[in-house]
Design a protein around this motif. Structure first.
Motif, PDB file in Angstrom:
ATOM      1  N   ALA A 144       0.831  -1.206   0.000  1.00  0.00           N
ATOM      2  CA  ALA A 144       0.000   0.000   0.000  1.00  0.00           C
ATOM      3  C   ALA A 144       0.867   1.258   0.000  1.00  0.00           C
ATOM      4  O   ALA A 144       0.563   2.233  -0.709  1.00  0.00           O
ATOM      5  N   HIS A 145       1.947   1.243   0.753  1.00  0.00           N
ATOM      6  CA  HIS A 145       2.872   2.392   0.777  1.00  0.00           C
ATOM      7  C   HIS A 145       3.435   2.640  -0.617  1.00  0.00           C
ATOM      8  O   HIS A 145       3.487   3.781  -1.075  1.00  0.00           O
ATOM      9  N   PHE A 146       3.835   1.585  -1.296  1.00  0.00           N
ATOM     10  CA  PHE A 146       4.388   1.723  -2.638  1.00  0.00           C
ATOM     11  C   PHE A 146       3.349   2.289  -3.603  1.00  0.00           C
ATOM     12  O   PHE A 146       3.651   3.181  -4.399  1.00  0.00           O
ATOM     13  N   VAL A 147       2.127   1.797  -3.532  1.00  0.00           N
ATOM     14  CA  VAL A 147       1.067   2.281  -4.423  1.00  0.00           C
ATOM     15  C   VAL A 147       0.791   3.760  -4.155  1.00  0.00           C
ATOM     16  O   VAL A 147       0.724   4.565  -5.094  1.00  0.00           O
ATOM     17  N   MET A 193      -1.487  -0.174 -12.344  1.00  0.00           N
ATOM     18  CA  MET A 193      -0.707   0.998 -11.926  1.00  0.00           C
ATOM     19  C   MET A 193      -0.665   2.044 -13.029  1.00  0.00           C
ATOM     20  O   MET A 193      -0.722   3.245 -12.758  1.00  0.00           O
ATOM     21  N   CYS A 194      -0.571   1.609 -14.272  1.00  0.00           N
ATOM     22  CA  CYS A 194      -0.585   2.561 -15.385  1.00  0.00           C
ATOM     23  C   CYS A 194      -1.925   3.278 -15.445  1.00  0.00           C
ATOM     24  O   CYS A 194      -1.989   4.484 -15.693  1.00  0.00           O
ATOM     25  N   GLY A 195      -3.004   2.546 -15.199  1.00  0.00           N
ATOM     26  CA  GLY A 195      -4.326   3.173 -15.144  1.00  0.00           C
ATOM     27  C   GLY A 195      -4.439   4.154 -13.985  1.00  0.00           C
ATOM     28  O   GLY A 195      -5.005   5.243 -14.134  1.00  0.00           O
ATOM     29  N   THR A 224      -5.307   8.227 -13.931  1.00  0.00           N
ATOM     30  CA  THR A 224      -6.403   8.725 -13.101  1.00  0.00           C
ATOM     31  C   THR A 224      -5.926   9.835 -12.173  1.00  0.00           C
ATOM     32  O   THR A 224      -6.566  10.889 -12.085  1.00  0.00           O
ATOM     33  N   VAL A 225      -4.815   9.624 -11.485  1.00  0.00           N
ATOM     34  CA  VAL A 225      -4.356  10.631 -10.527  1.00  0.00           C
ATOM     35  C   VAL A 225      -3.853  11.887 -11.228  1.00  0.00           C
ATOM     36  O   VAL A 225      -3.802  12.949 -10.615  1.00  0.00           O
ATOM     37  N   SER A 226      -3.515  11.777 -12.495  1.00  0.00           N
ATOM     38  CA  SER A 226      -3.033  12.954 -13.212  1.00  0.00           C
ATOM     39  C   SER A 226      -4.127  14.002 -13.365  1.00  0.00           C
ATOM     40  O   SER A 226      -3.847  15.178 -13.561  1.00  0.00           O
ATOM     41  N   LEU A 227      -5.357  13.583 -13.268  1.00  0.00           N
ATOM     42  CA  LEU A 227      -6.497  14.486 -13.446  1.00  0.00           C
ATOM     43  C   LEU A 227      -7.102  14.925 -12.120  1.00  0.00           C
ATOM     44  O   LEU A 227      -8.109  15.624 -12.104  1.00  0.00           O
ATOM     45  N   VAL A 259       3.925  10.378  -6.930  1.00  0.00           N
ATOM     46  CA  VAL A 259       4.982  10.664  -7.914  1.00  0.00           C
ATOM     47  C   VAL A 259       4.367  10.863  -9.294  1.00  0.00           C
ATOM     48  O   VAL A 259       4.688  11.817 -10.003  1.00  0.00           O
ATOM     49  N   MET A 260       3.482   9.962  -9.678  1.00  0.00           N
ATOM     50  CA  MET A 260       2.862  10.058 -10.994  1.00  0.00           C
ATOM     51  C   MET A 260       2.009  11.319 -11.126  1.00  0.00           C
ATOM     52  O   MET A 260       1.959  11.926 -12.188  1.00  0.00           O
ATOM     53  N   ALA A 261       1.345  11.714 -10.049  1.00  0.00           N
ATOM     54  CA  ALA A 261       0.480  12.887 -10.112  1.00  0.00           C
ATOM     55  C   ALA A 261       1.269  14.155 -10.416  1.00  0.00           C
ATOM     56  O   ALA A 261       0.793  15.033 -11.122  1.00  0.00           O
ATOM     57  N   ARG A 262       2.471  14.248  -9.908  1.00  0.00           N
ATOM     58  CA  ARG A 262       3.241  15.482 -10.113  1.00  0.00           C
ATOM     59  C   ARG A 262       4.255  15.395 -11.248  1.00  0.00           C
ATOM     60  O   ARG A 262       4.944  16.356 -11.527  1.00  0.00           O
ATOM     61  N   ASN A 263       4.353  14.256 -11.912  1.00  0.00           N
ATOM     62  CA  ASN A 263       5.372  14.089 -12.950  1.00  0.00           C
ATOM     63  C   ASN A 263       4.704  13.764 -14.281  1.00  0.00           C
ATOM     64  O   ASN A 263       4.489  12.602 -14.620  1.00  0.00           O
ATOM     65  N   ARG A 264       4.417  14.801 -15.033  1.00  0.00           N
ATOM     66  CA  ARG A 264       3.724  14.638 -16.317  1.00  0.00           C
ATOM     67  C   ARG A 264       4.544  13.804 -17.305  1.00  0.00           C
ATOM     68  O   ARG A 264       3.999  12.963 -18.021  1.00  0.00           O
ATOM     69  N   GLY A 265       5.835  14.039 -17.344  1.00  0.00           N
ATOM     70  CA  GLY A 265       6.684  13.281 -18.261  1.00  0.00           C
ATOM     71  C   GLY A 265       6.683  11.795 -17.945  1.00  0.00           C
ATOM     72  O   GLY A 265       6.584  10.957 -18.840  1.00  0.00           O
ATOM     73  N   LEU A 266       6.763  11.463 -16.689  1.00  0.00           N
ATOM     74  CA  LEU A 266       6.749  10.065 -16.276  1.00  0.00           C
ATOM     75  C   LEU A 266       5.421   9.413 -16.625  1.00  0.00           C
ATOM     76  O   LEU A 266       5.379   8.298 -17.137  1.00  0.00           O
TER      77      LEU A 266
END
Length: 188
Positions: free
Chosen positions: A92-95, A160-162, A166-169, A101-108
């Protein structure tokens, strides 16, 4: 006659410039994604565009180096999660950390989310440590009976890719909600 001489080591100033370019590119790609221009990176790094091209002959070469760094960061995050004694809490910590990380890193997100490369061994961008750590996180949760038996690394990677998309929005509160809903779906 074949030369057996090793390549000359990079000068200290060249190493510093290379690092400045990578640091500036990382920030630029995190903020702007793949659309970022080399001129913007040069400006951020305080170097000329020619300096970037001496170190990275193409924009893709620079992106490839950033991908390797992002994978190494993911491996470190997974290693941190493995230090948590409770297998489910570690996963859960990793997720949750990955979602932030994904939310704030558009390039990633663009690199891994859009084309689903996270943990993929056949992309040319491999980080064995990330793959192994993610596999260990899942195996520990399976052994503890806290992770659905039908979720293996392939399914986890896809989900995780999904989650990344989702978190990007989403805003910060929604990101936590989405990560928690994601985790509830994985939990037995």
């Amino acid at each position: 006659m074949t030369s057996t001489a090793e390549p000359r080591p990079m000068r200290a100033d060249a190493r510093r410039n290379r690092r400045r370019v990578l640091d500036a590119a990382r920030v630029a790609f995190e903020e702007g994604g793949a659309e970022v221009q080399m001129e913007d990176i040069a400006r951020r790094a305080g170097v000329g565009v020619g300096t970037i091209y001496r170190h990275f002959p193409t924009k893709q070469a620079l992106v490839d180096e950033l991908i390797d760094e992002w994978l190494a960061d993911g491996a470190a995050n997974a290693a941190e999660a493995l230090r948590i004694d409770d297998p489910w809490e570690g996963l859960a910590h990793f997720v949750r950390l990955s979602a932030e990380v994904m939310a704030r890193n558009r390039g990633l997100r663009m690199v891994f989310g859009d084309i689903g490369l996270l943990f993929d061994e056949n992309t040319g961008h491999q980080n064995r440590e990330l793959h192994d750590n993610a596999t260990r996180l899942l195996a520990r949760a399976h052994a503890a009976g806290t992770l659905r038996a039908d979720v293996g690394l392939r399914e986890f990677r896809t989900l995780m890719c999904g989650l990344a998309m989702t978190v990007s929005l989403a805003g910060p509160d929604e990101r936590r909600l989405y990560a928690d809903v994601f985790l509830q779906g994985l939990h037995t």
